[in-house]
Design an enzyme around this catalytic site. Structure first.
Site, PDB file in Angstrom:
ATOM      1  N   HIS A 150       0.827  -1.210   0.000  1.00 19.92           N
ATOM      2  CA  HIS A 150       0.000   0.000   0.000  1.00 19.92           C
ATOM      3  C   HIS A 150       0.863   1.263   0.000  1.00 19.92           C
ATOM      4  O   HIS A 150       0.406   2.333   0.375  1.00 19.92           O
ATOM      5  CB  HIS A 150      -0.953   0.033   1.206  1.00 19.92           C
ATOM      6  N   SER A 186      14.652  20.117 -16.493  1.00 23.36           N
ATOM      7  CA  SER A 186      13.545  21.070 -16.534  1.00 23.36           C
ATOM      8  C   SER A 186      14.025  22.347 -17.201  1.00 23.36           C
ATOM      9  O   SER A 186      15.157  22.779 -16.993  1.00 23.36           O
ATOM     10  CB  SER A 186      13.040  21.369 -15.112  1.00 23.36           C
TER      11      SER A 186
END
Length: 437
Positions: free
Chosen positions: A145, A266
């Site tokens: 999870h 970026s």
């Protein structure tokens, strides 16, 4: 498929020139089969073999020019062959239908494409195996999870990937067998104008198996199985890529894609090092799943055949094989150059103050005779102190008087030994790789 996601080795199988060569080979193999059966004269075969020649871009353009009039690609091809060969070309395509050429040649290219894809699987398996043994005992946090569960090793994680790739290889080998078929059985598959022996001869010469029974076409469940196998390859690679993306997250940073000199992450933020290869693989896997759905839609055709599958296959044939091939080699390069940070793995192992050993305490209490649910309450309340009070699990356990009635401090401490979680890693590697070292 756009060049950005294409390797020349695969895309070259799908050029117009390569397609025309396959059509030529199917027609000549069928004609040779007719000669063997006494249906066509050997002189015609010899003349066709001598004059058929190779194909150039100019030849492809000429056939396309003819097709603008005929509105039929195979007829345009046969018209061109008549121009090139002369009278002997009338023996080509005798008793055949267009799908005899199209489906048999499609079997050829899909067979050759999957051979290249299998090479890619081999490279990926080799890369994963090498890194698995490199990190066989590199402890890291196992997660369920997305939450810390119990320790695992990075090598164990990769062993699971290797085993999955081996299943992919098995499916692709099965898909190769299923797709490597041809048919020279005529307009509705009845052999009304050519005996089955011609089909048997032609397919053997081409390295294919005759379809046991066909209509005007080879049945499309074969193609659906093939493209589904490619989609499953993509799904597995996406699974691996998603894991790498998670491991590269700033808060985790246990593994990272190689960042090459001069690479930019970026246009705005110079510090960025993004998992762009893994993200690309996740996106391409979506295409493969879509192609598989399209292939499944092609299974149900009207009666002995309609043409609704044709346009689909002209797209998904090259695109799916090119994408699968590209993904495998991109993933292989990613794994070969993957940066792994054992020190960060160790840091994350210690992040929750030892609560990841809670099951060991629980089991030890059960072994000592305590009711499981009662033991669970003791262990859980001490684990919760870490979350709610910042008290380490060790400290919380050492202060729990109910626990100390059953376990000694030394026994508690023994439950925190790291080797416990990897004591069977050799057994796992023996199962997966057939060796442990």
């Amino acid at each position: 498929m756009i060049p950005r996601y294409s390797r020349k080795e695969m895309s070259s199988l799908w050029t117009d020139v390569a397609r025309l060569r396959r059509w030529r080979d199917v027609e000549l193999a069928a004609l040779e089969g007719m000669v063997e059966q006494g249906i066509a004269p050997r002189e015609a075969l010899d003349d066709c073999l001598a004059r058929a020649g190779d194909f150039s871009e100019a030849d492809a353009a000429r056939i396309e020019e003819i097709e603008r009039t005929t509105k039929h690609d195979v007829i345009a091809f046969l018209t061109f062959m008549e121009e090139r060969i002369g009278p002997s070309a009338r023996w080509l395509h005798l008793g055949m239908t267009s799908s005899d050429v199209l489906d048999t040649s499609l079997g050829l290219v899909l067979r050759d494409a999957v051979d290249l894809i299998l090479q890619g699987v081999g490279r990926a398996m080799a890369a994963v195996e090498k890194r698995a043994f490199e990190h066989k005992r590199t402890l890291m946090m196992g997660r369920s999870h997305g939450i810390h569960a119990e320790p695992i090793t990075f090598g164990h994680k990769l062993a699971i990937w290797y085993d999955e790739l081996r299943r992919a290889e098995s499916r692709l080998l099965r898909a190769r067998e299923v797709i490597a078929v041809g048919k020279i059985s005529g307009a509705v598959g009845t052999f009304a104008h050519l005996p089955p022996a011609v089909e048997v001869f032609a397919c053997k010469k081409l390295g294919l198996t005759p379809a046991p029974a066909s209509s005007q076409i080879v049945q499309r469940d074969r193609h659906a199985e093939y493209f589904s196998a490619l989609a499953l390859v993509g799904a597995s690679i996406e699974k691996f890529a998603v894991e790498i993306r998670h491991l590269q997250r700033t808060e985790v940073r246990e593994a990272e894609e190689h960042f090459t000199p001069g690479q930019k992450g970026s246009s705005a933020m110079p510090h960025k090092r993004n998992p762009i290869l893994s993200e690309n693989l996740s996106g391409l896997a979506r295409l493969l799943r879509g192609y598989a759905v399209s292939a499944l839609e092609d299974v149900a055709l009207w009666h002995e055949r309609d043409i609704s599958h044709s346009s689909v296959e002209r797209v998904i044939g090259p695109d799916a094989t090119i994408v699968a091939d590209f993904m495998l080699h991109r993933f292989s390069g990613l794994m070969e150059n993957l940066r792994v940070y054992p020190e960060n793995m160790q840091k994350n192992l210690e992040l929750l103050g030892g609560v990841v050993n809670s099951q060991r305490i629980l089991l030890e209490l059960a072994r000592k005779g305590m009711d499981r649910q009662a033991a669970y309450v003791i262990v859980q309340r001490n684990a919760m102190r870490m979350y709610e009070q910042g008290v380490t699990f060790r400290q919380a356990l050492a202060e729990d008087q109910d626990l100390l009635k059953v376990m000694t401090p030394a026994e508690i401490e023994d439950c925190f030994s790291a080797g416990y979680h990897i004591k069977h890693v050799d057994d796992i590697f023996q199962r997966v790789f057939g060796r442990s070292e």
